[in-house]
Design a protein around this motif. Structure first.
Motif, PDB file in Angstrom:
ATOM      1  N   GLY A  59       1.046  -1.107   0.003  1.00 29.23           N
ATOM      2  CA  GLY A  59      -0.322   0.091  -0.071  1.00 29.23           C
ATOM      3  C   GLY A  59       0.761   1.153   0.512  1.00 29.23           C
ATOM      4  O   GLY A  59       2.482   1.252   0.479  1.00 29.23           O
ATOM      5  N   PRO A  60       0.508   2.303  -0.130  1.00 27.82           N
ATOM      6  CA  PRO A  60       1.648   3.725  -0.568  1.00 27.82           C
ATOM      7  C   PRO A  60       1.645   4.249   1.181  1.00 27.82           C
ATOM      8  O   PRO A  60       0.858   4.107   1.744  1.00 27.82           O
ATOM      9  CB  PRO A  60      -0.194   4.494  -0.953  1.00 27.82           C
ATOM     10  N   ASN A  61       3.188   4.848   0.723  1.00 23.67           N
ATOM     11  CA  ASN A  61       3.660   5.003   2.117  1.00 23.67           C
ATOM     12  C   ASN A  61       3.210   6.495   2.647  1.00 23.67           C
ATOM     13  O   ASN A  61       2.630   7.031   1.961  1.00 23.67           O
ATOM     14  CB  ASN A  61       5.374   5.097   2.001  1.00 23.67           C
ATOM     15  N   LEU A  62       2.182   6.469   3.916  1.00 25.43           N
ATOM     16  CA  LEU A  62       1.677   7.797   4.146  1.00 25.43           C
ATOM     17  C   LEU A  62       2.458   8.002   4.677  1.00 25.43           C
ATOM     18  O   LEU A  62       1.669   9.059   5.693  1.00 25.43           O
ATOM     19  CB  LEU A  62       0.467   6.681   4.823  1.00 25.43           C
ATOM     20  N   THR A  63       3.696   8.990   5.238  1.00 25.49           N
ATOM     21  CA  THR A  63       4.425   9.149   6.429  1.00 25.49           C
ATOM     22  C   THR A  63       4.124  10.399   6.195  1.00 25.49           C
ATOM     23  O   THR A  63       4.401  11.549   7.256  1.00 25.49           O
ATOM     24  CB  THR A  63       6.037   8.539   5.928  1.00 25.49           C
ATOM     25  N   HIS A  64       3.994  10.985   4.617  1.00 24.03           N
ATOM     26  CA  HIS A  64       3.355  12.357   5.312  1.00 24.03           C
ATOM     27  C   HIS A  64       2.202  13.170   4.302  1.00 24.03           C
ATOM     28  O   HIS A  64       2.127  13.666   2.916  1.00 24.03           O
ATOM     29  CB  HIS A  64       4.485  13.306   4.327  1.00 24.03           C
ATOM     30  N   LEU A  65       1.368  12.135   4.455  1.00 25.45           N
ATOM     31  CA  LEU A  65      -0.209  12.030   3.740  1.00 25.45           C
ATOM     32  C   LEU A  65      -0.301  13.068   3.507  1.00 25.45           C
ATOM     33  O   LEU A  65      -0.863  13.897   2.869  1.00 25.45           O
ATOM     34  CB  LEU A  65      -1.095  11.176   4.172  1.00 25.45           C
ATOM     35  N   MET A  66      -0.693  13.955   4.725  1.00 22.80           N
ATOM     36  CA  MET A  66      -1.256  14.773   4.611  1.00 22.80           C
ATOM     37  C   MET A  66      -0.582  16.704   3.643  1.00 22.80           C
ATOM     38  O   MET A  66      -0.823  17.172   3.391  1.00 22.80           O
ATOM     39  CB  MET A  66      -1.620  15.813   6.258  1.00 22.80           C
ATOM     40  N   SER A  67       1.025  16.112   3.313  1.00 23.97           N
ATOM     41  CA  SER A  67       1.874  16.852   2.967  1.00 23.97           C
ATOM     42  C   SER A  67       1.294  16.812   1.005  1.00 23.97           C
ATOM     43  O   SER A  67       1.513  18.090   0.158  1.00 23.97           O
ATOM     44  CB  SER A  67       3.160  17.009   2.116  1.00 23.97           C
ATOM     45  N   ARG A  68       0.323  15.848   1.106  1.00 24.07           N
ATOM     46  CA  ARG A  68      -0.323  15.894  -0.726  1.00 24.07           C
ATOM     47  C   ARG A  68      -1.258  16.138  -1.018  1.00 24.07           C
ATOM     48  O   ARG A  68      -2.599  16.652   0.254  1.00 24.07           O
ATOM     49  CB  ARG A  68       0.252  13.966  -1.009  1.00 24.07           C
ATOM     50  N   GLU A  69      -1.500  16.703  -2.343  1.00 21.65           N
ATOM     51  CA  GLU A  69      -2.789  16.672  -2.892  1.00 21.65           C
ATOM     52  C   GLU A  69      -3.643  15.329  -3.097  1.00 21.65           C
ATOM     53  O   GLU A  69      -5.219  16.612  -3.018  1.00 21.65           O
ATOM     54  CB  GLU A  69      -3.281  17.911  -3.456  1.00 21.65           C
ATOM     55  N   CYS A  70      -3.762  14.828  -2.928  1.00 24.55           N
ATOM     56  CA  CYS A  70      -4.479  14.336  -3.877  1.00 24.55           C
ATOM     57  C   CYS A  70      -3.750  11.890  -2.912  1.00 24.55           C
ATOM     58  O   CYS A  70      -2.990  11.976  -3.199  1.00 24.55           O
ATOM     59  CB  CYS A  70      -4.702  13.486  -4.799  1.00 24.55           C
ATOM     60  N   PHE A  71      -5.376  11.581  -2.801  1.00 30.31           N
ATOM     61  CA  PHE A  71      -4.786  10.584  -3.076  1.00 30.31           C
ATOM     62  C   PHE A  71      -6.152   9.482  -3.537  1.00 30.31           C
ATOM     63  O   PHE A  71      -6.088   9.640  -4.397  1.00 30.31           O
ATOM     64  CB  PHE A  71      -4.981   9.637  -1.363  1.00 30.31           C
ATOM     65  N   ARG A  72      -5.918   8.207  -3.467  1.00 26.94           N
ATOM     66  CA  ARG A  72      -6.214   7.048  -4.438  1.00 26.94           C
ATOM     67  C   ARG A  72      -6.371   7.502  -5.838  1.00 26.94           C
ATOM     68  O   ARG A  72      -7.551   7.878  -6.741  1.00 26.94           O
ATOM     69  CB  ARG A  72      -8.055   7.392  -3.832  1.00 26.94           C
ATOM     70  N   GLY A  73      -4.842   6.834  -6.315  1.00 28.32           N
ATOM     71  CA  GLY A  73      -4.877   7.561  -7.389  1.00 28.32           C
ATOM     72  C   GLY A  73      -4.944   8.514  -7.937  1.00 28.32           C
ATOM     73  O   GLY A  73      -4.540   9.623  -9.003  1.00 28.32           O
ATOM     74  N   CYS A  74      -4.738   9.189  -7.028  1.00 26.93           N
ATOM     75  CA  CYS A  74      -5.396  10.964  -7.327  1.00 26.93           C
ATOM     76  C   CYS A  74      -6.036  11.281  -7.496  1.00 26.93           C
ATOM     77  O   CYS A  74      -6.438  12.312  -8.258  1.00 26.93           O
ATOM     78  CB  CYS A  74      -3.656  11.182  -8.269  1.00 26.93           C
ATOM     79  N   THR A  75      -7.443  10.673  -7.404  1.00 27.14           N
ATOM     80  CA  THR A  75      -8.499  11.014  -7.842  1.00 27.14           C
ATOM     81  C   THR A  75      -9.538  11.214  -7.088  1.00 27.14           C
ATOM     82  O   THR A  75     -10.200  12.327  -6.831  1.00 27.14           O
ATOM     83  CB  THR A  75      -9.826   9.687  -8.400  1.00 27.14           C
ATOM     84  N   VAL A  91     -13.316   4.702  12.330  1.00 26.12           N
ATOM     85  CA  VAL A  91     -13.176   5.249  11.478  1.00 26.12           C
ATOM     86  C   VAL A  91     -12.270   7.302  11.736  1.00 26.12           C
ATOM     87  O   VAL A  91     -11.453   7.550  11.637  1.00 26.12           O
ATOM     88  CB  VAL A  91     -14.006   5.409  10.569  1.00 26.12           C
ATOM     89  N   ASP A  92     -13.784   7.437  12.710  1.00 25.93           N
ATOM     90  CA  ASP A  92     -13.160   9.000  12.718  1.00 25.93           C
ATOM     91  C   ASP A  92     -12.266   8.876  13.511  1.00 25.93           C
ATOM     92  O   ASP A  92     -10.878   9.806  13.072  1.00 25.93           O
ATOM     93  CB  ASP A  92     -13.596   9.783  13.817  1.00 25.93           C
ATOM     94  N   GLN A  93     -11.413   7.681  14.722  1.00 24.29           N
ATOM     95  CA  GLN A  93      -9.957   8.100  14.845  1.00 24.29           C
ATOM     96  C   GLN A  93      -8.528   7.703  14.568  1.00 24.29           C
ATOM     97  O   GLN A  93      -8.003   8.168  14.612  1.00 24.29           O
ATOM     98  CB  GLN A  93     -10.632   6.571  16.106  1.00 24.29           C
ATOM     99  N   VAL A  94      -8.877   7.255  13.400  1.00 21.10           N
ATOM    100  CA  VAL A  94      -8.373   6.306  12.305  1.00 21.10           C
ATOM    101  C   VAL A  94      -7.918   7.952  11.275  1.00 21.10           C
ATOM    102  O   VAL A  94      -6.680   8.313  11.469  1.00 21.10           O
ATOM    103  CB  VAL A  94      -8.707   5.452  11.755  1.00 21.10           C
ATOM    104  N   VAL A  95      -9.090   8.572  11.003  1.00 22.56           N
ATOM    105  CA  VAL A  95      -9.191   9.677  10.203  1.00 22.56           C
ATOM    106  C   VAL A  95      -8.060  11.013  11.063  1.00 22.56           C
ATOM    107  O   VAL A  95      -7.209  11.339  10.729  1.00 22.56           O
ATOM    108  CB  VAL A  95     -10.133  10.118  10.176  1.00 22.56           C
ATOM    109  N   ALA A  96      -8.621  10.912  12.409  1.00 20.43           N
ATOM    110  CA  ALA A  96      -7.554  11.908  12.830  1.00 20.43           C
ATOM    111  C   ALA A  96      -6.184  11.785  13.764  1.00 20.43           C
ATOM    112  O   ALA A  96      -5.292  12.244  13.237  1.00 20.43           O
ATOM    113  CB  ALA A  96      -8.409  11.486  14.640  1.00 20.43           C
ATOM    114  N   PHE A  97      -5.936  10.655  13.559  1.00 24.61           N
ATOM    115  CA  PHE A  97      -4.758   9.953  13.085  1.00 24.61           C
ATOM    116  C   PHE A  97      -4.212  10.326  11.476  1.00 24.61           C
ATOM    117  O   PHE A  97      -2.973  10.857  11.548  1.00 24.61           O
ATOM    118  CB  PHE A  97      -4.246   8.380  13.386  1.00 24.61           C
ATOM    119  N   LEU A  98      -4.389  10.335  10.666  1.00 26.05           N
ATOM    120  CA  LEU A  98      -4.177  10.296  10.025  1.00 26.05           C
ATOM    121  C   LEU A  98      -3.597  12.311   9.023  1.00 26.05           C
ATOM    122  O   LEU A  98      -2.720  11.812   8.931  1.00 26.05           O
ATOM    123  CB  LEU A  98      -5.147   9.770   8.562  1.00 26.05           C
TER     124      LEU A  98
END
Ligand code: CUA
Length: 369
Positions: free
Chosen positions: A308-324, A358-365
């Motif tokens: 799966g995608p590396n999520l280390t700096h997920l919030m620094s990206r603008e897109c996810f899910r194949g950039c859709t 789900v809310d907790q996982v998203v809070a962590f992400l």
């Protein structure tokens, strides 16, 4: 009337606001070389089209049957050596003329650039792109960040062919410039989406290059100006092929260095509240596939990417899910809650998390900045 409407529809189909994926607007030297070949070949083809179709239409009208004419069989002609030689030699000369710049351009584009080159390994997954920077020890997904004015030499590999876990930027064996060959003894390749062909295409920066299992393919891209260049997978690769997009983000060299420094920093392990609960869920489920640098499992092992995608700096990206999907809280919640309602055939398992979880996982992400 019908012809007019069809023509209008064709012309209208060529219109699109913010159409960024055009090979006719090259934004770098490699795309420019393809374009510089395309233009003369296009005009040669236009000239041939106009001459051939023009003569065809001329003869159809000039020698058509007229109403008050008595029907007659025209003179029957068989063979004309001079004409036959002419229409054999002329196309040969035209094709030979086109072949010279074409082959020169193919060789030129295929050559590995020299000098100050950034090397990135690109992995085609179902249905997203992974970008591994062995020299910088960075692993990212969906967004390929590059410096302007510098050739970026891509090595394109299909997953499941020796290029898996851990990848070079996570301490795995170096694989720059060479994807490894398939597993021995006719064993099937390992990993989700292995043995699938993809094709990497950023029209404004370069031509296309296929990503083929058991083959090492290369492509050089370069952007003249900072900006975002959109790309997508161009080879049918399964249910969500149409959603396998990506972006190339070109920075000035200084901004690129800053981006590298930010990406190399591990994610902060200190979280609290719902994010802490989300982190525990993440460590029990999500780490089966997703890496977060700086995060450790219960027995102190680093969390490495495994399909799966590396999520280390997920919030620094603008897109996810194949950039859709744009990276934001709402989209992350939709995705974590029910990936298969968003991506047909998604390999992301549905862990049947409760709404609170789900809310907790998203809070962590959301802490992965
Ligand atoms: Cu990957 Cu189409």
């Amino acid at each position: 009337m019908v012809l007019g409407l069809v023509a209008l529809a064709l012309v209208a189909a060529a219109c699109a606001p913010n159409a960024t994926q055009s090979a006719l607007e090259p934004k770098g030297p490699y795309a420019q070389k393809s374009f510089d070949l395309f233009v003369p070949v296009f005009w040669v083809a236009v000239a041939i089209f106009v001459i051939v179709e023009g003569l065809l239409v001329l003869f159809v009208f000039r020698y058509r049957h007229r109403r008050n004419q008595t029907p007659r069989i025209p003179a029957q002609v068989h063979g004309n050596t001079r004409l036959e030689i002419a229409w054999t030699i002329l196309p040969t000369l035209i094709l030979a003329g086109v072949a010279v710049p074409t082959i020169a351009t193919i060789w030129d584009l295929a050559a590995k650039p020299t000098g100050d080159v950034l090397e990135v390994n690109v992995l085609g997954h179902q249905w997203w792109w992974e970008f591994d920077y062995p020299g910088q020890q960075i692993l990212t997904a969906n967004e390929l960040h590059i410096p302007t004015g510098r050739p970026v030499y891509l090595t394109l590999c299909a997953v499941g062919f020796g290029y898996g876990t851990p990848v070079p930027s996570q301490g795995g064996p170096p694989a720059p410039n060479e994807c490894q060959t398939g597993p021995p003894d006719g064993q099937p390749p390992a990993g989700i989406g292995a043995a699938v062909i993809h094709s990497f295409w950023v029209p404004e920066l370069a031509g296309t290059q296929d990503v083929v299992p058991d083959l090492t393919n290369h492509l050089t891209i370069q952007a003249d100006e900072p900006g975002v260049y959109t790309g997508q997978c161009k080879e049918f690769c399964g249910l969500s092929h149409a959603y396998m997009k990506f972006r190339v983000v070109a920075h000035t060299p200084e901004d690129f260095d800053r981006w590298v420094a930010e990406q190399k920093a591990p994610a902060s392990p200190d979280v609290s509240g719902p994010a802490e609960a989300g982190k525990q869920i993440f460590l029990q489920t999500c780490i089966a596939c997703h890496a977060v640098a700086g995060l450790e499992t219960a027995n102190g092992q680093p969390v490495l990417a495994n399909g799966g995608p590396n999520l280390t700096h997920l919030m620094s990206r603008e897109c996810f899910r194949g950039c859709t999907l744009e990276v934001n809280e709402e989209n992350l919640r939709r995705w974590v809650a029910d990936p298969r309602s968003i991506e047909a055939g998604s390999f992301m398992p549905d862990y049947a998390l409760s709404a609170d979880e789900v809310d907790q996982v998203v809070a962590f992400l959301m802490t992965l900045e």
